[in-house]
Scaffold this motif. Structure first.
Motif, short mmCIF file in Angstrom:
data_model
loop_
_atom_site.label_atom_id
_atom_site.label_comp_id
_atom_site.label_asym_id
_atom_site.label_seq_id
_atom_site.Cartn_x
_atom_site.Cartn_y
_atom_site.Cartn_z
N ILE A 80 107.43 56.62 -30.23
CA ILE A 80 108.18 55.49 -30.77
C ILE A 80 107.23 54.65 -31.62
CG2 ILE A 80 109.52 53.42 -30.23
CD1 ILE A 80 110.91 56.00 -29.47
N ALA A 81 107.64 54.43 -32.86
CA ALA A 81 106.88 53.56 -33.75
C ALA A 81 107.37 52.13 -33.55
CB ALA A 81 107.05 53.99 -35.21
N GLU A 82 106.47 51.27 -33.18
CA GLU A 82 106.80 49.88 -32.89
C GLU A 82 106.90 49.05 -34.17
OE1 GLU A 82 104.85 46.14 -30.43
OE2 GLU A 82 103.85 48.08 -30.44
N LEU A 83 107.89 48.19 -34.24
CA LEU A 83 108.04 47.28 -35.37
C LEU A 83 106.97 46.19 -35.24
CD1 LEU A 83 109.73 46.35 -37.83
CD2 LEU A 83 111.07 44.99 -36.23
N THR A 84 106.06 46.14 -36.22
CA THR A 84 105.00 45.13 -36.17
C THR A 84 105.18 44.03 -37.20
OG1 THR A 84 103.61 46.48 -37.63
CG2 THR A 84 103.30 46.76 -35.25
N PHE A 85 106.04 44.25 -38.20
CA PHE A 85 106.32 43.21 -39.19
C PHE A 85 107.75 43.39 -39.69
CE2 PHE A 85 106.68 41.75 -43.58
CZ PHE A 85 106.24 40.44 -43.46
N ASP A 86 108.48 42.29 -39.76
CA ASP A 86 109.83 42.25 -40.31
C ASP A 86 109.92 40.98 -41.13
OD1 ASP A 86 112.54 42.11 -40.91
OD2 ASP A 86 113.19 42.55 -38.87
N THR A 105 107.29 47.03 -41.24
CA THR A 105 106.12 47.83 -40.95
C THR A 105 106.23 48.32 -39.50
OG1 THR A 105 104.74 46.55 -42.46
CG2 THR A 105 103.60 47.87 -40.81
N PHE A 106 106.08 49.63 -39.34
CA PHE A 106 106.11 50.27 -38.03
C PHE A 106 104.76 50.92 -37.77
CE2 PHE A 106 110.42 50.47 -39.72
CZ PHE A 106 111.18 49.98 -38.66
N GLN A 107 104.32 50.93 -36.51
CA GLN A 107 103.06 51.58 -36.17
C GLN A 107 103.23 52.42 -34.92
OE1 GLN A 107 100.17 48.38 -35.98
NE2 GLN A 107 99.48 48.90 -38.05
N ALA A 108 102.61 53.60 -34.96
CA ALA A 108 102.56 54.48 -33.80
C ALA A 108 101.18 55.11 -33.80
CB ALA A 108 103.63 55.56 -33.88
N GLY A 109 100.33 54.64 -32.90
CA GLY A 109 98.96 55.14 -32.89
C GLY A 109 98.27 54.78 -34.18
N LEU A 111 99.21 55.87 -37.13
CA LEU A 111 100.15 56.05 -38.23
C LEU A 111 100.90 54.75 -38.50
CD1 LEU A 111 101.38 58.51 -39.96
CD2 LEU A 111 103.34 58.17 -38.48
N THR A 112 101.00 54.39 -39.77
CA THR A 112 101.74 53.20 -40.19
C THR A 112 102.80 53.62 -41.19
OG1 THR A 112 99.79 51.81 -39.93
CG2 THR A 112 101.55 50.93 -41.28
N VAL A 113 103.98 53.05 -41.07
CA VAL A 113 105.07 53.30 -42.02
C VAL A 113 105.51 51.96 -42.56
CG1 VAL A 113 107.35 54.30 -42.35
CG2 VAL A 113 105.81 55.30 -40.66
N ASP A 114 105.36 51.78 -43.87
CA ASP A 114 105.82 50.58 -44.55
C ASP A 114 107.13 50.92 -45.26
OD1 ASP A 114 103.71 48.80 -43.91
OD2 ASP A 114 102.45 49.77 -45.42
N VAL A 115 108.15 50.06 -45.09
CA VAL A 115 109.47 50.32 -45.67
C VAL A 115 109.98 49.05 -46.32
CG1 VAL A 115 111.83 51.07 -45.20
CG2 VAL A 115 109.95 52.01 -43.85
N GLU A 116 110.54 49.20 -47.52
CA GLU A 116 111.23 48.12 -48.21
C GLU A 116 112.70 48.51 -48.31
OE1 GLU A 116 111.79 46.63 -52.76
OE2 GLU A 116 109.71 46.83 -52.07
N VAL A 117 113.58 47.66 -47.76
CA VAL A 117 115.02 47.91 -47.80
C VAL A 117 115.63 46.88 -48.74
CG1 VAL A 117 117.14 48.06 -46.46
CG2 VAL A 117 114.98 48.74 -45.42
N ASN A 118 116.35 47.36 -49.76
CA ASN A 118 117.03 46.45 -50.68
C ASN A 118 118.41 46.99 -51.00
OD1 ASN A 118 116.75 48.38 -52.79
ND2 ASN A 118 114.68 47.63 -53.21
N GLY A 119 119.12 46.34 -51.87
CA GLY A 119 120.48 46.75 -52.21
C GLY A 119 120.57 48.09 -52.91
N ILE A 175 107.85 61.25 -34.89
CA ILE A 175 107.79 59.81 -34.63
C ILE A 175 109.14 59.20 -35.00
CG2 ILE A 175 106.69 57.63 -35.32
CD1 ILE A 175 104.18 59.36 -35.92
N VAL A 176 109.66 58.36 -34.11
CA VAL A 176 110.94 57.69 -34.35
C VAL A 176 110.69 56.20 -34.31
CG1 VAL A 176 113.30 57.34 -33.53
CG2 VAL A 176 112.22 59.58 -33.31
N THR A 177 111.22 55.48 -35.31
CA THR A 177 111.06 54.03 -35.34
C THR A 177 112.08 53.38 -34.41
OG1 THR A 177 112.65 53.66 -37.13
CG2 THR A 177 110.35 54.11 -37.76
#
Length: 182
Positions: A80-86, A105-109, A111-119, A175-177
């Motif tokens: 599970i990738a934990e949400l570290t920034f919203d 921003t999600f982190q698992a160990g 590994l970091t996943v940065d995501v931008e959600v827009n329209g 890995i699942v967020t």
């Protein structure tokens, strides 16, 4: 048993369903006898109550499908990738911007996943940079596959609606967020 299959006082139950015992006094302490309950009768009663609930208060089809999808997505090997920034919670609002993109921003160990959600959809990057297969998980049966290039970048042209999560497959790791509402 009554005609509709419910226990009656004659069966050792009063109108509230409480056991009245063999002497109908409402107390087994006087006789020391335990009430004998027919297991088949209880199974029939349970089934009738289930059918009644299904008719009078049915489970919404969408909720049932979401529950089944969530169970099907359960992967014991996935981290599970934990949400570290919203940005909805952690960022300072920018004056003059009506609809800012949501940054996650999600982190698992390591590994970091940065995501931008827009329209217009979503953009993201997997760090350290590496290719990955990404699935945007959404409502009932909604899985949109994306691919991260060699630099870990990925993009989707459909913004998530409702609850969503990301499932990343990098090499042999899954890995699942956390699930978020769009």
């Amino acid at each position: 048993m009554s005609e509709d299959g419910f226990p009656t006082a004659r069966d050792g139950f009063d109108a509230t369903g409480s056991d009245t015992g063999p002497d109908d006094t409402g107390s087994d302490a006087d006789t020391g006898a335990e009430a004998v309950v027919d297991a088949d009768a209880l199974d029939a009663l349970e089934e009738e109550l289930r059918q009644t609930a299904a008719v009078l208060d049915p489970l919404p089809a969408g909720l049932l499908q979401l529950a089944m999808d969530a169970y099907a997505l359960h992967d014991l090997d996935a981290r599970i990738a934990e949400l570290t920034f919203d940005s909805l919670v952690d960022a300072v609002p920018v004056r003059g911007v009506d609809d800012p993109p949501r940054m996650l921003t999600f982190q698992a160990g390591g590994l970091t996943v940065d995501v931008e959600v827009n329209g217009d959809g979503l953009l993201g990057q997997v760090l350290p940079a590496q290719p990955a297969h990404i699935e945007v998980l959404g409502g009932p049966g909604a899985v949109r596959p994306l691919t991260a290039d060699g630099m870990g970048r990925f993009a989707g042209d459909t913004p998530p609606a409702g609850p969503f999560a990301l499932r990343l497959r990098t090499g042999g790791e899954v890995i699942v967020t956390e699930w978020l509402r769009a």
